[in-house]
Design an enzyme around this catalytic site. Structure first.
Site, PDB file in Angstrom:
ATOM      1  N   GLU A 137     -40.809  -3.653 -19.812  1.00 55.63           N
ATOM      2  CA  GLU A 137     -41.869  -3.700 -18.794  1.00 55.63           C
ATOM      3  C   GLU A 137     -41.464  -2.656 -17.765  1.00 55.63           C
ATOM      4  O   GLU A 137     -40.411  -2.784 -17.128  1.00 55.63           O
ATOM      5  CB  GLU A 137     -41.921  -5.111 -18.207  1.00 55.63           C
ATOM      6  CG  GLU A 137     -43.230  -5.426 -17.530  1.00 55.63           C
ATOM      7  CD  GLU A 137     -43.126  -5.303 -16.042  1.00 55.63           C
ATOM      8  OE1 GLU A 137     -43.527  -4.232 -15.536  1.00 55.63           O
ATOM      9  OE2 GLU A 137     -42.649  -6.225 -15.390  1.00 55.63           O
TER      10      GLU A 137
ATOM     11  N   CYS B 202     -43.853  -2.953  -9.510  1.00 55.89           N
ATOM     12  CA  CYS B 202     -44.430  -2.086 -10.539  1.00 55.89           C
ATOM     13  C   CYS B 202     -45.939  -2.243 -10.585  1.00 55.89           C
ATOM     14  O   CYS B 202     -46.649  -1.364 -11.046  1.00 55.89           O
ATOM     15  CB  CYS B 202     -43.795  -2.346 -11.891  1.00 55.89           C
ATOM     16  SG  CYS B 202     -43.987  -4.024 -12.399  1.00 55.89           S
TER      17      CYS B 202
HETATM   18  C1  UN1 Z   1     -42.328  -5.604 -11.284  1.00 63.45           C
HETATM   19  O1  UN1 Z   1     -42.595  -5.248 -10.155  1.00 63.45           O
HETATM   20  O2  UN1 Z   1     -41.323  -5.122 -11.865  1.00 63.45           O
HETATM   21  O3  UN1 Z   1     -47.674  -8.947 -10.320  1.00 63.45           O
HETATM   22  C2  UN1 Z   1     -43.114  -6.592 -12.051  1.00 63.45           C
HETATM   23  C3  UN1 Z   1     -46.727  -8.637  -9.591  1.00 63.45           C
HETATM   24  C4  UN1 Z   1     -45.341  -8.899 -10.044  1.00 63.45           C
HETATM   25  C5  UN1 Z   1     -44.822  -7.635 -10.629  1.00 63.45           C
HETATM   26  C6  UN1 Z   1     -43.532  -7.787 -11.283  1.00 63.45           C
HETATM   27  N1  UN1 Z   1     -45.301  -9.995 -10.963  1.00 63.45           N
HETATM   28  O4  UN1 Z   1     -46.890  -8.099  -8.511  1.00 63.45           O
END
Ligand code: UN1
Length: 512
Positions: A265, A299
């Site tokens: 991810e 992210c």
């Molecule tokens: C990340 O930032 O690595 O939806 C993933 C969201 C979080 C993102 C997580 N669950 O903002």
């Protein structure tokens, strides 16, 4: 104040709900628990974590493989119970874990509370999911044979987690691997080992054997690389940059032996597309949340706002006004909205980008516009910035900080989506329009994992909004979704000849 979910909705009721806000967007727990949160902050040092020597990677793998023999045979109910006990203990220590997140990762209190809840949600959700999917399934077949499909654990997994969710993503990866019967070598981000180490203590106290979950702290280049390269790795789950995901993928491909699955991810150049019918207040609120919350260090965060030229001036003025209200400063202060970025290296990268844009783009939001009264003496603080840039195609790299890029568009919104798709990332997109059919058509055309219509585009809730992307943004399956655990398992089909000729014991016994 407790907001109980509507029991008529098909939600898992025991889930904590990582984002629990009032209508003004304030986290209710921060307001109601300020005394225990601040008391925990006063009394919580960040415990030191010993570094792992990369030379011992093969030995750690061997210990994990040995523990796997027993842990994989432990009934799934017992493994799930260990996750639930970990969740209960973490929930009971919410102020302590929040204080660690504020001190070690510079989270604001609101972000810290959300993150502890998300970790607890991952633990409970994967406990339930494992029990749901790991029961053997009888498959249809012809008379004279039985067919059964079952999921089995793979072996030792290497879990490499990021500093931006050092508790939630760490606990989520570890929980998914453990509950499916695998063992874990967990390599937390180098910047945030303490909160991970404290979580590991809870897993162990809840009945996960020491050999089944080992915490191996150190740099990715040495410890991470040695673990990925060690013999006997059954799978790797990684959250972090696209570049590092590719390095891991290449290292796995170059290994002798079995083909090793990778769950990755990674990043995104996440856009929001706003048409001329959108509600400016709603857009401005969603933009400020998505681009600047967590100092843009998600992210999922918004990087590129594509706003129709008819309403662009109005929307930009509202964003400027809203950004002025944000307090960038010391994350330990309850009033702070935007804390510092994670370290000096991150600061230099983001700041270099800001300095380039100051000469190449139109400055829309800069620190002079932002409340920074609390910022004195805080290292690596970057206040929210926004710039108008020339075109979507100018967006080259993910800038992991509170920097928003804005472009104006005219004409067909499908062309805007096509240009966003051409960037190659595919994590989140926001769509703001009052034309439902357009929202649906644009959502289908966008090559992304998570589409958010007429709202902000961060804060995916476990079990409600399965999260993860496509293309340069990752491999899937989505975390917090019903397909995630399958990837941690191998599938086995068992076909038995049940006729006498096949030696079926029960049939033979009945013939005597
Ligand atoms: C990340 O930032 O690595 O939806 C993933 C969201 C979080 C993102 C997580 N669950 O903002």
């Amino acid at each position: 104040l407790r907001l109980e979910p509507d029991p008529s909705l098909p939600l898992p009721l025991e889930l904590f709900g990582s984002e629990r806000k009032n209508s003004a967007g304030l986290d209710l727990t921060v307001a109601t628990m300020r005394a225990p949160l601040l008391a925990a902050y006063q009394s919580t040092p960040v415990p030191p974590v010993a570094e792992f020597d990369a030379k011992n990677a093969a030995a750690a793998l061997a210990a994990s493989a040995s523990s796997y023999q027993m842990w994989s045979k432990t009934p799934v109910e017992q493994r799930a119970a260990a996750l639930r006990a970990t969740a209960d203990a973490m929930e009971a220590q919410l102020p302590y874990f929040c204080a660690l997140l504020v001190k070690e990762a510079f989270k604001t209190w609101g972000d810290a509370v959300s993150e502890v809840r998300e970790a607890v949600d991952f633990l409970r959700y994967y406990a339930n999911e494992a029990q749901r999917i790991m029961a053997p399934v009888a498959m249809p077949g012809p008379t004279g044979e039985s067919n059964e499909l079952r999921l089995i654990a793979r072996g030792p997994w290497v879990c490499i987690s990021p500093w931006n969710f050092p508790l939630a993503i760490f606990a989520g990866q570890v929980a998914a691997a453990l509950v499916t019967g695998n063992t874990v070598l967990a390599k937390p981000a180098e910047q945030t080992p303490a909160v991970a180490a404290e979580a590991v203590k809870l897993f162990h106290a809840a009945g996960v054997p020491e050999g089944a979950l080992q915490l191996l702290h150190g740099p990715g280049e040495t410890v991470g690389a040695a673990l990925v390269a060690a013999p006997g790795v059954a799978g790797v789950v990684f959250t972090g940059s696209t570049q590092v995901a590719k390095i891991i993928n290449r290292a796995l491909a170059a290994k002798d032996g079995p083909i090793v699955p990778l769950i990755a991810e990674t990043g995104g150049i996440n856009a929001m597309v706003v048409d001329s019918t959108a509600l400016p207040e709603q857009v401005s609120d969603a933009v400020v949340q998505s681009a600047f919350r967590s100092a843009g260090q998600r992210c999922s965060a918004l990087r590129l706002l594509c706003v129709h030229s008819e309403i662009a001036d109005h929307v930009i003025a509202m964003i400027q006004g809203a950004a002025q209200e944000l307090v960038a400063g010391d994350p330990a202060l309850l009033a702070t909205d935007v804390g510092p970025v994670i370290d000096a290296e991150a600061y230099q990268g983001i700041n270099g980008h800001i300095q380039r844009l100051k000469s190449e783009a139109k400055v829309l939001v800069a620190p002079a516009d932002t409340a920074q009264s609390a910022s004195k003496g805080i290292a690596n603080l970057i206040a929210p910035h926004a710039f108008e840039v020339g075109s979507i195609a100018d967006m080259r790299n993910e800038i992991f900080g509170p920097v928003l890029h804005i472009v104006r568009w005219n004409g067909d919104p499908a062309d805007v989506i096509a240009q966003i798709n051409a960037l190659g990332y595919g994590l989140t997109i926001g769509i703001q329009t009052r034309i439902d059919s357009r929202a649906q058509a644009l959502a289908r055309a966008a090559h992304v994992g998570n589409v958010y219509i007429n709202r902000n585009q961060i804060g995916a809730v476990v079990g409600v909004q399965p999260f993860g992307g496509e293309g340069l943004s990752g491999t899937g399956p989505k975390a917090g979704g019903p397909h995630y655990l399958y990837r941690f398992c191998a599938e086995q089909t068992i076909t038995v000849n049940t006729t006498a000729a096949g030696g079926n014991a029960a049939l033979l016994a009945s013939m005597h």
